[in-house]
Each structure stands twice: as structure tokens, then as C-alpha cells.
Write a protein that holds these residues in place. Structure first.
Motif, PDB file in Angstrom:
ATOM      1  N   GLY A   4       0.584  -1.158   0.090  1.00  0.00           N
ATOM      2  CA  GLY A   4      -0.847   0.407  -0.060  1.00  0.00           C
ATOM      3  C   GLY A   4       1.140   1.183   0.210  1.00  0.00           C
ATOM      4  N   GLU A   5       1.555   1.558   0.371  1.00  0.00           N
ATOM      5  CA  GLU A   5       2.809   2.105   0.538  1.00  0.00           C
ATOM      6  C   GLU A   5       3.868   2.266  -0.084  1.00  0.00           C
ATOM      7  OE1 GLU A   5       1.694   5.580   2.037  1.00  0.00           O
ATOM      8  OE2 GLU A   5      -0.117   4.203   3.041  1.00  0.00           O
ATOM      9  N   ASN A   6       4.044   0.585  -0.486  1.00  0.00           N
ATOM     10  CA  ASN A   6       5.536   0.745  -1.363  1.00  0.00           C
ATOM     11  C   ASN A   6       6.341   1.619  -0.471  1.00  0.00           C
ATOM     12  OD1 ASN A   6       6.359  -0.172  -3.945  1.00  0.00           O
ATOM     13  ND2 ASN A   6       7.247   1.657  -4.488  1.00  0.00           N
ATOM     14  N   ARG A   7       6.772   0.683   0.698  1.00  0.00           N
ATOM     15  CA  ARG A   7       7.393   0.047   2.314  1.00  0.00           C
ATOM     16  C   ARG A   7       7.876  -1.304   1.885  1.00  0.00           C
ATOM     17  NH1 ARG A   7       6.239   4.826   1.579  1.00  0.00           N
ATOM     18  NH2 ARG A   7       7.040   6.905   2.372  1.00  0.00           N
ATOM     19  N   LEU A   8       9.562  -1.634   2.744  1.00  0.00           N
ATOM     20  CA  LEU A   8       9.878  -2.303   2.678  1.00  0.00           C
ATOM     21  C   LEU A   8      10.083  -2.255   4.271  1.00  0.00           C
ATOM     22  CD1 LEU A   8      10.403  -5.604   2.315  1.00  0.00           C
ATOM     23  CD2 LEU A   8      12.619  -4.680   1.903  1.00  0.00           C
ATOM     24  N   HIS A   9       9.736  -3.498   5.242  1.00  0.00           N
ATOM     25  CA  HIS A   9      10.169  -2.848   7.023  1.00  0.00           C
ATOM     26  C   HIS A   9      10.440  -4.206   7.131  1.00  0.00           C
ATOM     27  CE1 HIS A   9       7.088   0.324   7.934  1.00  0.00           C
ATOM     28  NE2 HIS A   9       6.529  -0.136   6.426  1.00  0.00           N
ATOM     29  N   LEU A  10      12.166  -3.713   7.623  1.00  0.00           N
ATOM     30  CA  LEU A  10      12.834  -4.561   7.964  1.00  0.00           C
ATOM     31  C   LEU A  10      13.230  -5.072   9.450  1.00  0.00           C
ATOM     32  CD1 LEU A  10      14.144  -3.861   5.179  1.00  0.00           C
ATOM     33  CD2 LEU A  10      16.811  -4.662   6.149  1.00  0.00           C
TER      34      LEU A  10
ATOM     35  N   GLU B 282      16.226  -3.459  16.167  1.00  0.00           N
ATOM     36  CA  GLU B 282      16.112  -2.628  15.167  1.00  0.00           C
ATOM     37  C   GLU B 282      15.049  -2.832  14.038  1.00  0.00           C
ATOM     38  OE1 GLU B 282      18.665  -3.738  11.056  1.00  0.00           O
ATOM     39  OE2 GLU B 282      20.025  -2.839  12.937  1.00  0.00           O
ATOM     40  N   HIS B 283      14.495  -1.774  13.913  1.00  0.00           N
ATOM     41  CA  HIS B 283      13.720  -1.260  12.571  1.00  0.00           C
ATOM     42  C   HIS B 283      13.895  -0.354  12.070  1.00  0.00           C
ATOM     43  CE1 HIS B 283       8.945   0.276  11.461  1.00  0.00           C
ATOM     44  NE2 HIS B 283       9.535  -1.109  10.552  1.00  0.00           N
ATOM     45  N   ARG B 284      14.389  -0.764  10.353  1.00  0.00           N
ATOM     46  CA  ARG B 284      14.432  -0.030   9.820  1.00  0.00           C
ATOM     47  C   ARG B 284      13.550  -0.090   8.480  1.00  0.00           C
ATOM     48  NH1 ARG B 284      19.301  -1.739   6.551  1.00  0.00           N
ATOM     49  NH2 ARG B 284      19.279   0.417   5.088  1.00  0.00           N
ATOM     50  N   VAL B 285      13.602   1.285   7.308  1.00  0.00           N
ATOM     51  CA  VAL B 285      12.509   1.295   6.186  1.00  0.00           C
ATOM     52  C   VAL B 285      12.760   1.821   5.188  1.00  0.00           C
ATOM     53  CG1 VAL B 285      10.344   2.580   5.853  1.00  0.00           C
ATOM     54  CG2 VAL B 285      10.832   2.109   8.055  1.00  0.00           C
ATOM     55  N   LEU B 286      12.753   0.860   3.859  1.00  0.00           N
ATOM     56  CA  LEU B 286      13.647   1.207   2.716  1.00  0.00           C
ATOM     57  C   LEU B 286      12.518   1.289   2.263  1.00  0.00           C
ATOM     58  CD1 LEU B 286      15.722  -1.941   2.448  1.00  0.00           C
ATOM     59  CD2 LEU B 286      16.030   0.260   2.984  1.00  0.00           C
ATOM     60  N   LEU B 287      13.511   2.505   0.956  1.00  0.00           N
ATOM     61  CA  LEU B 287      11.785   3.488   0.251  1.00  0.00           C
ATOM     62  C   LEU B 287      12.126   2.148  -1.893  1.00  0.00           C
ATOM     63  CD1 LEU B 287      12.480   6.757   1.425  1.00  0.00           C
ATOM     64  CD2 LEU B 287      10.723   5.067   1.147  1.00  0.00           C
ATOM     65  N   PRO B 288      11.399   2.909  -2.209  1.00  0.00           N
ATOM     66  CA  PRO B 288      11.575   2.117  -4.130  1.00  0.00           C
ATOM     67  C   PRO B 288      13.182   2.606  -4.291  1.00  0.00           C
ATOM     68  CG  PRO B 288       9.376   2.818  -3.680  1.00  0.00           C
ATOM     69  CD  PRO B 288      10.079   3.370  -2.087  1.00  0.00           C
ATOM     70  N   GLY B 289      13.456   1.734  -4.538  1.00  0.00           N
ATOM     71  CA  GLY B 289      14.906   2.148  -5.643  1.00  0.00           C
ATOM     72  C   GLY B 289      15.764   1.409  -4.245  1.00  0.00           C
ATOM     73  N   GLU B 290      15.745   1.233  -3.007  1.00  0.00           N
ATOM     74  CA  GLU B 290      16.639   1.001  -2.387  1.00  0.00           C
ATOM     75  C   GLU B 290      16.999  -0.774  -2.190  1.00  0.00           C
ATOM     76  OE1 GLU B 290      17.528   3.256   1.275  1.00  0.00           O
ATOM     77  OE2 GLU B 290      14.949   3.658   1.943  1.00  0.00           O
ATOM     78  N   GLU B 291      17.699  -1.463  -2.099  1.00  0.00           N
ATOM     79  CA  GLU B 291      17.783  -3.184  -2.203  1.00  0.00           C
ATOM     80  C   GLU B 291      18.338  -3.469  -0.436  1.00  0.00           C
ATOM     81  OE1 GLU B 291      20.097  -4.128  -6.066  1.00  0.00           O
ATOM     82  OE2 GLU B 291      21.538  -3.383  -4.778  1.00  0.00           O
ATOM     83  N   ALA B 292      16.989  -4.942  -0.128  1.00  0.00           N
ATOM     84  CA  ALA B 292      17.554  -5.351   1.252  1.00  0.00           C
ATOM     85  C   ALA B 292      18.596  -6.039   0.910  1.00  0.00           C
ATOM     86  CB  ALA B 292      16.038  -5.446   1.568  1.00  0.00           C
ATOM     87  N   GLU B 293      19.287  -6.556   2.820  1.00  0.00           N
ATOM     88  CA  GLU B 293      20.368  -7.520   1.966  1.00  0.00           C
ATOM     89  C   GLU B 293      19.894  -7.842   3.833  1.00  0.00           C
ATOM     90  OE1 GLU B 293      25.327  -6.820   3.598  1.00  0.00           O
ATOM     91  OE2 GLU B 293      24.579  -5.672   1.899  1.00  0.00           O
TER      92      GLU B 293
END
Length: 172
Positions: A132-138, A149-160
Motif C-alpha cells: 500500500g505504501e510501497n515500503r519494505l520494513h526490516l 532494529e526497525h528500518r524502512v526501505l524506500l523504492p530503489g533501495e535494496e535489502a541485504e
């Protein structure tokens, strides 16, 4: 007065075997949200990306149950597991490297109901893809039933993934 009934994992498996769309969370049976096309495509893309990036370094376990004693058998959208066969028993927390939930209409449920169970079970890392918000919560590093730890990635950011340093995963 009506009483709530809590299922044991074995009882849930016996009574609900073959029934799709339900999962056991802390002894209670929950009906899962239906899977729409965006959700299905997001899971398919993630499976492909993890398979390309990891090869046989992890077992990719899409939309299958995992066992979290004492009373949960959720069905995350995707799990990365230690590479071994799971013919005899479902994966348990010791086998799980990463869980991914894809949320099209279930973000609150995933964050408020499932995430605490994952933290209590000691799952080292959980990703929640919020379509819905186009975000990835890690969420990483569980301690005393919470992720520290809680990080939020935005479109274009890659997750590791935590267990695979240097591996970069583009997300839908």
C-alpha cells in the motif's frame, strides 16, 4: 459464558489438515486474507530474486507453514531456511533465517499479531513488504519478544539479508 479454546499445534494440524487460508497463532485459528494479483506477483518476484542471489545457500519456502512452539503455525509469504530437507517435520525457529510477509491489506495484522510471535520465537529477521505504501520494513535482532532494529526501505533501495552479508535483493 462462552469460553475461548486454544488449539495445540498437533491438534490444529489434525483438524485443519488440507484446509487452506487458516493459520494457528498463539493457539488461535485465524482466517488469512485472500491473495490478490499484486500480492502474488510480489511473492513470485521475491522468490525469483532470492533464488538468483542465493542459489543453494538457503532453502526458499514460499507460502508454507512453519512451526513456532508452543502454539503457532503461521504461513509466512516466504521463508529462507537452512538448506536441508523438511520431509519429516516443518521448519522450526532454529531452521529459519528470514521470514517475509507481503501486506496488501494486512499490514496491521502482520505488525501487531504476527511480528510479536516471530520475535518471541527468536526469528532473527523479518521483512514486511507494505504494498500500500510501497515500503519494505526490516525487523532484526529479537530481544525479549521485540525486535530491537526497525528500518524502512524506500523504492530503489535494496535489502541485504542479515545472514547473507553482501547479497543485495531488489524488492518489488
Amino acid at each position: 459464558m462462552a469460553q475461548r479454546y486454544r488449539f495445540a499445534i498437533e491438534e490444529f494440524e489434525r483438524l485443519f489438515q488440507g484446509i487452506t487460508g487458516v493459520e494457528l497463532l498463539d493457539g488461535e485459528v485465524y482466517q488469512m486474507s485472500p491473495i490478490g494479483p499484486k500480492h502474488a506477483e510480489a511473492v513470485a518476484r521475491l522468490v525469483t530474486r532470492f533464488a538468483q542471489a542465493l542459489g543453494d545457500k538457503a532453502r526458499i519456502w514460499p507460502q508454507n507453514p512453519v512451526r513456532l512452539p508452543p502454539g503457532s503455525e503461521p504461513q509466512p509469504d516466504l521463508a529462507l531456511l537452512r538448506p536441508k530437507d523438511y520431509w519429516e517435520a516443518l521448519p522450526t525457529p532454529e531452521d529459519i533465517l528470514l521470514l517475509v510477509e507481503v501486506s496488501e491489506s494486512s499490514l496491521a495484522y502482520d505488525q501487531e499479531v504476527k511480528l510479536p510471535l516471530y520475535a518471541q520465537a527468536g526469528i532473527p529477521e523479518v521483512w514486511i513488504l507494505d504494498l500500500g505504501e510501497n515500503r519494505l520494513h526490516l525487523f532484526r535482532y529479537p530481544k525479549e519478544g521485540l525486535y530491537t532494529e526497525h528500518r524502512v526501505l524506500l523504492p530503489g533501495e535494496e535489502a541485504e539479508p542479515l545472514h547473507f552479508p553482501g547479497v543485495r535483493i531488489p524488492w518489488p
